[in-house]
Design a protein around this motif. Structure first.
Motif, short mmCIF file in Angstrom:
data_model
loop_
_atom_site.label_atom_id
_atom_site.label_comp_id
_atom_site.label_asym_id
_atom_site.label_seq_id
_atom_site.Cartn_x
_atom_site.Cartn_y
_atom_site.Cartn_z
N ILE A 1 0.55 -0.77 -0.07
CA ILE A 1 0.14 -0.05 -0.20
C ILE A 1 0.88 1.21 -0.32
N GLY A 2 0.90 2.17 -1.40
CA GLY A 2 1.51 3.20 -1.35
C GLY A 2 2.92 3.39 -1.10
N VAL A 3 3.26 2.06 -2.19
CA VAL A 3 4.54 1.67 -2.06
C VAL A 3 5.22 2.73 -3.57
N VAL A 4 4.33 2.40 -4.23
CA VAL A 4 4.80 3.49 -5.85
C VAL A 4 5.38 4.82 -5.26
N ILE A 5 4.77 5.43 -4.39
CA ILE A 5 5.84 6.88 -3.92
C ILE A 5 6.52 6.59 -3.78
N ILE A 6 7.10 4.95 -3.23
CA ILE A 6 9.23 5.01 -3.24
C ILE A 6 10.16 5.10 -4.44
N GLY A 7 9.20 4.70 -5.18
CA GLY A 7 9.74 4.31 -6.82
C GLY A 7 9.65 5.85 -7.25
N LEU A 8 8.37 5.98 -7.26
CA LEU A 8 8.02 7.63 -7.38
C LEU A 8 9.29 8.43 -7.17
N GLY A 9 9.55 8.79 -5.43
CA GLY A 9 10.51 9.22 -5.20
C GLY A 9 11.49 9.65 -5.59
N SER A 10 12.00 8.42 -5.73
CA SER A 10 13.31 7.82 -5.96
C SER A 10 13.38 8.56 -7.64
N VAL A 11 12.50 7.98 -8.48
CA VAL A 11 13.11 8.66 -9.49
C VAL A 11 12.89 9.96 -10.05
N ILE A 12 11.93 10.40 -9.37
CA ILE A 12 11.74 12.31 -8.97
C ILE A 12 14.01 13.14 -8.43
N ILE A 13 13.83 12.55 -7.81
CA ILE A 13 15.08 12.85 -7.21
C ILE A 13 16.39 12.71 -7.86
N ALA A 14 16.33 11.61 -8.73
CA ALA A 14 17.43 11.38 -10.15
C ALA A 14 17.00 11.98 -11.55
N GLU A 15 15.77 12.57 -11.57
CA GLU A 15 15.51 12.84 -12.66
C GLU A 15 16.01 14.12 -12.50
N THR A 16 15.86 14.60 -11.26
CA THR A 16 16.24 16.47 -11.11
C THR A 16 17.77 16.43 -10.87
N ILE A 17 18.32 15.77 -10.31
CA ILE A 17 19.81 15.59 -10.61
C ILE A 17 20.15 15.85 -12.59
N ILE A 18 19.71 15.14 -12.56
CA ILE A 18 19.48 14.67 -14.36
C ILE A 18 19.77 15.76 -15.15
N ASN A 19 18.57 16.30 -15.17
CA ASN A 19 18.54 17.65 -15.33
C ASN A 19 18.94 19.06 -14.81
N TRP B 1 23.63 4.95 -18.79
CA TRP B 1 24.21 4.50 -17.12
C TRP B 1 24.43 5.25 -16.25
N LEU B 2 24.85 5.76 -16.34
CA LEU B 2 25.26 7.33 -15.13
C LEU B 2 23.33 7.82 -14.42
N SER B 3 22.53 7.73 -15.50
CA SER B 3 20.53 7.53 -14.85
C SER B 3 21.04 6.98 -14.04
N LEU B 4 21.04 5.15 -14.37
CA LEU B 4 20.37 4.07 -13.88
C LEU B 4 21.39 4.18 -12.14
N VAL B 5 22.41 4.90 -12.67
CA VAL B 5 23.28 4.90 -10.70
C VAL B 5 22.52 5.80 -10.06
N LEU B 6 21.98 7.10 -10.74
CA LEU B 6 20.89 8.18 -9.71
C LEU B 6 19.69 7.56 -9.31
N VAL B 7 18.93 6.97 -10.59
CA VAL B 7 18.11 6.02 -9.89
C VAL B 7 18.47 5.60 -8.34
N LEU B 8 19.24 4.67 -8.42
CA LEU B 8 19.34 3.48 -7.20
C LEU B 8 20.20 4.62 -5.84
N ALA B 9 20.51 5.87 -6.58
CA ALA B 9 21.24 6.89 -5.34
C ALA B 9 19.98 7.05 -5.18
#
Length: 288
Positions: A210-228, A236-244
């Motif tokens: 329940i609500g776990v999608v927000i964890i993945g979404l938050g992780s991707v948004i953090i990565a996307e912000t840094i990527i932008n 490769w670097l994008s995947l590392v940032l998603v992991l981070a």
């Protein structure tokens, strides 16, 4: 310090969700809510098969297959029945609740004192440090596989389907098939997170997704912000940032608890944190 190490371990466990959301939302531009159900599916399949003393490799394959089937079903409903992707995901997620409850047979299943991925190797005496090494190797291998896949011709066709569907269709690519396979891969990765978390926390629960999608979404948004901000184009670097991003997200929650915030308010803190991540770049660019 133990709190932040546990947060890091949870962040590595949630890497599959982060990668799954990255594929569905950032590559295919599909808001896939199936995540909540496929994550729980991975956990309950793991729980049932662990208590049946099945081999670890067989459990992992079963979890991947179950998650892929759930994602493929969402893709088929969306592409073949022409139903909105969000609604298709909600329909499958809702159906998966009953499926998961049927598989588990009850609302909660303890997995204590059972052989798990984290007890397969005893490299270090400290359980958390031992789990960190195992998770680091597991997630590194997962990252390499996804990175390699996205760099192949098939992966390029997947990325092109999300970027310019009409163009790639004109080149003879079956975009419906690409979406179905893409959602299958995304939910297989999500189910892997359920597989890891169930073993890490020592139980499988019908409500764990329940609500776990927000964890993945938050992780991707953090990565996307840094990527932008850094204008990164490397897959490769994008995947590392998603992991981070998955690790950072868990560290922020750990910090929230560490400063004395009531655990009952953790979901509120999570929502506020994601809202800040989404809104801050837009406010910054508007003021500029």
């Amino acid at each position: 310090m133990g709190l932040y190490l546990t947060a890091l371990l949870q962040g590595l466990c949630f890497a599959g969700i982060a990668f799954g959301i990255y594929i569905s939302m950032k590559i295919f531009n599909i808001p896939d809510i199936t995540t909540d159900g496929s994550y729980t599916l991975g956990g309950v399949v793991t729980g049932v098969m662990l208590t049946s003393h099945q081999p670890g490799w067989f459990i992992m394959l079963a979890v991947i297959g179950a998650g892929a089937a759930a994602g493929a079903l969402t893709g088929i409903i969306h592409t073949k029945l022409k139903i909105n992707a969000l609604l298709a995901g909600i329909l499958v997620m809702t159906a998966l609740y009953s499926v998961n409850l049927t598989i588990l047979g009850r609302s909660n299943m303890p997995l204590l004192n059972l052989p798990t991925l984290f007890s397969a190797l005893n490299i270090l005496t400290d359980p958390n440090q031992n789990s960190l090494i195992i998770l680091a190797v597991f997630v590194a291998a997962l990252t390499l596989i996804i990175g390699y896949l996205l760099k192949t011709d098939f992966g390029i066709a997947m990325r092109a389907t999300g970027s310019s569907e009409q163009m790639i269709r004109a080149l003879g690519v079956n975009t419906d098939r690409m979406k179905i396979i893409g959602l299958a891969i995304a939910n297989a990765l999500t189910a892997l997170s359920g597989y890891l978390i169930a073993q890490f926390q020592g139980f499988a629960d019908i409500s764990m997704g329940i609500g776990v999608v927000i964890i993945g979404l938050g992780s991707v948004i953090i990565a996307e912000t840094i990527i932008n901000w850094l204008r990164i184009t490397s897959v490769w670097l994008s995947l590392v940032l998603v992991l981070a991003g998955a690790a950072i997200f868990q560290w922020v929650l750990a910090f929230t608890l560490d400063i004395g915030v009531n655990p009952n308010m953790l979901k509120v803190a999570t929502s506020v944190f994601v809202l800040i991540i989404v809104g801050l770049p837009r406010l910054t660019s508007r003021n500029a």
